[in-house]
Structure formats: structure tokens, C-alpha cells
Design a protein around this motif. Sequence first.
Motif, PDB file in Angstrom:
ATOM      1  N   ARG A 116      33.523  41.926 -32.265  1.00 43.83           N
ATOM      2  CA  ARG A 116      32.230  42.171 -31.632  1.00 43.83           C
ATOM      3  C   ARG A 116      31.974  41.150 -30.520  1.00 43.83           C
ATOM      4  NH1 ARG A 116      29.456  41.520 -35.687  1.00 43.83           N
ATOM      5  NH2 ARG A 116      28.625  39.440 -35.270  1.00 43.83           N
ATOM      6  N   SER A 153      34.222  39.502 -28.885  1.00 40.16           N
ATOM      7  CA  SER A 153      35.171  39.767 -27.806  1.00 40.16           C
ATOM      8  C   SER A 153      34.697  40.924 -26.930  1.00 40.16           C
ATOM      9  CB  SER A 153      36.544  40.075 -28.403  1.00 40.16           C
ATOM     10  OG  SER A 153      37.482  40.383 -27.388  1.00 40.16           O
ATOM     11  N   ASN A 154      34.170  41.964 -27.567  1.00 43.78           N
ATOM     12  CA  ASN A 154      33.667  43.111 -26.808  1.00 43.78           C
ATOM     13  C   ASN A 154      32.456  42.722 -25.965  1.00 43.78           C
ATOM     14  OD1 ASN A 154      35.623  44.788 -27.918  1.00 43.78           O
ATOM     15  ND2 ASN A 154      34.306  45.455 -29.598  1.00 43.78           N
ATOM     16  N   GLU A 155      31.570  41.903 -26.535  1.00 43.44           N
ATOM     17  CA  GLU A 155      30.398  41.453 -25.775  1.00 43.44           C
ATOM     18  C   GLU A 155      30.808  40.600 -24.585  1.00 43.44           C
ATOM     19  OE1 GLU A 155      28.069  39.458 -28.674  1.00 43.44           O
ATOM     20  OE2 GLU A 155      27.255  41.297 -29.573  1.00 43.44           O
ATOM     21  N   ALA A 164      33.670  40.761 -23.014  1.00 38.16           N
ATOM     22  CA  ALA A 164      34.301  41.642 -22.030  1.00 38.16           C
ATOM     23  C   ALA A 164      33.251  42.407 -21.236  1.00 38.16           C
ATOM     24  CB  ALA A 164      35.254  42.610 -22.732  1.00 38.16           C
ATOM     25  N   GLU A 165      32.204  42.868 -21.921  1.00 37.61           N
ATOM     26  CA  GLU A 165      31.134  43.587 -21.220  1.00 37.61           C
ATOM     27  C   GLU A 165      30.402  42.664 -20.259  1.00 37.61           C
ATOM     28  OE1 GLU A 165      28.661  45.195 -24.235  1.00 37.61           O
ATOM     29  OE2 GLU A 165      30.110  46.732 -24.875  1.00 37.61           O
ATOM     30  N   ALA A 166      30.150  41.408 -20.679  1.00 35.12           N
ATOM     31  CA  ALA A 166      29.476  40.450 -19.797  1.00 35.12           C
ATOM     32  C   ALA A 166      30.325  40.144 -18.569  1.00 35.12           C
ATOM     33  CB  ALA A 166      29.166  39.157 -20.565  1.00 35.12           C
ATOM     34  N   ALA A 215      32.608  42.112 -17.231  1.00 30.24           N
ATOM     35  CA  ALA A 215      32.614  43.300 -16.368  1.00 30.24           C
ATOM     36  C   ALA A 215      31.301  43.418 -15.596  1.00 30.24           C
ATOM     37  CB  ALA A 215      32.840  44.547 -17.212  1.00 30.24           C
ATOM     38  N   ARG A 216      30.170  43.097 -16.271  1.00 29.14           N
ATOM     39  CA  ARG A 216      28.869  43.150 -15.595  1.00 29.14           C
ATOM     40  C   ARG A 216      28.803  42.110 -14.475  1.00 29.14           C
ATOM     41  NH1 ARG A 216      26.283  43.031 -19.770  1.00 29.14           N
ATOM     42  NH2 ARG A 216      25.833  40.813 -19.956  1.00 29.14           N
ATOM     43  N   GLN A 217      29.305  40.891 -14.741  1.00 30.26           N
ATOM     44  CA  GLN A 217      29.306  39.847 -13.720  1.00 30.26           C
ATOM     45  C   GLN A 217      30.177  40.238 -12.532  1.00 30.26           C
ATOM     46  OE1 GLN A 217      30.616  36.058 -15.154  1.00 30.26           O
ATOM     47  NE2 GLN A 217      30.112  34.977 -13.276  1.00 30.26           N
ATOM     48  N   GLN A 218      31.316  40.864 -12.814  1.00 29.62           N
ATOM     49  CA  GLN A 218      32.195  41.308 -11.733  1.00 29.62           C
ATOM     50  C   GLN A 218      31.519  42.361 -10.867  1.00 29.62           C
ATOM     51  OE1 GLN A 218      35.926  42.846 -13.068  1.00 29.62           O
ATOM     52  NE2 GLN A 218      36.813  42.974 -11.047  1.00 29.62           N
ATOM     53  N   ARG A 219      30.804  43.306 -11.525  1.00 27.74           N
ATOM     54  CA  ARG A 219      30.076  44.322 -10.747  1.00 27.74           C
ATOM     55  C   ARG A 219      29.010  43.695  -9.864  1.00 27.74           C
ATOM     56  NH1 ARG A 219      30.227  47.140 -15.731  1.00 27.74           N
ATOM     57  NH2 ARG A 219      28.064  46.530 -16.123  1.00 27.74           N
TER      58      ARG A 219
END
Length: 206
Positions: free
Chosen positions: A115, A117-119, A121-123, A125-129
Motif C-alpha cells: 500500500r 509503495s502504491n501511494e 508511486a501515485e505521488a 506520478a502526480r508530481q511528474q504530471r
Amino acid sequence: MSSVIALRRAALVLVAAAGFFLLTHAHAQAQWWKRTPVDFEECADAAEKAATKSEKTSALADCNAKFAGRRKPGGGYSYYDFLQDRTFDIAGPNPTPEEQKKIDAAYTTYLAKERRSNEAAEAAARQQREQQELQARQLQQVALRTDVARVPVPVERPKVQQSVGQRSKGACTKGSFSCEWPRLSESLNDLKKLFNPTPSKPAKKG
């Protein structure tokens, strides 16, 4: 987490029940072993001696359900938990209740790690966007400034130099032609008007 562990144990119970059913069915068809096997490897060796292919398949499925552990080359057994893709060392051919508690606790830790790790990864990806959007806005601003710089700026008209007659008296040298000419020109114009008066316009007839 307790519900997940309960479901996990229920699944193991169902697997064991299915294995018991297959064992009973195999015994009803043929006695494919002479004595009760002590672990999976011994059970599998006995299953290989079954008379038919279907009996062999059924016997191997029973061995897999009956024994969760596998022999280790150096002695002892290991248990592979496919839910967390991890192998645990156990003392016998099946985990003891204490060993099963440790396996369940490890599974709970595994879920929490997944969980996080998934959070993360999502953070990321959001920062990259957000960085990509910021870079896009910066590029748009640079493009707008470049377009503005390309627009030609209107050139200011040069100021018309004042005529000699409009120059101030203090700007010329007294007694010079350029300074005296405006005054002489005005005098000549006055004389012309005196000798050549402007004829009056005839009155319009009604």
C-alpha cells in the motif's frame, strides 16, 4: 487485515477439504500407497506408481493439498506463500500453528508495504504530471514573449527642423545674414502689400 487473514485461512481449509475428498476418492479406486507418506516428496513418489494417468494426477493433487511444505536440501522444510511470493522455513511438512501466525503476520506487513509503495508511486506520478504542466506553461510564456519581440515597433518621426524665420533670435549671431534675413523678408512683404493691394472680391449678385 483480520478479515483478509480469515479469508486466507478459509481458503486453506477448502483446499485441505478438497484434498481429503480426492484422497478418499483415490483410496476407493485403488490403494496407490502401502503406508501413509510423511511428506510431499514421499507422497509424490508413491503417486508416481499409480496404475493409470488419471489416478496419478488425482494422487499428486492430493499430495499437494495434504502437504504444504517441501524438503530442503540441507534438511528441514520450506513453505512457499504465493500470496506474498515468499518462502518461509518450517520445521515439518506443514506449518505449525505458531509458524502459521508468523506467516500471517508477514502477510499483513506485506500488504502494508504494498500500500505504501502504491501511494508513493501515485505521488511520484502526480508530481511528474505537475512538473510537465509547469514546463508546458513556461514554454508557452517564452513563445508569447518571442512573438511580442517579433512585432515591429513604430519608428518615431524625426522632428521637422524649424525654419529660419521660426528660430529664436538668441539662436543666431547678430548681424549675420541668417539672423537678419527674416526681418528683411517681412519688410519686403509689407512693401508688396502696400503697392499691390489685394483686390476686393465683387459682391455676389442676388
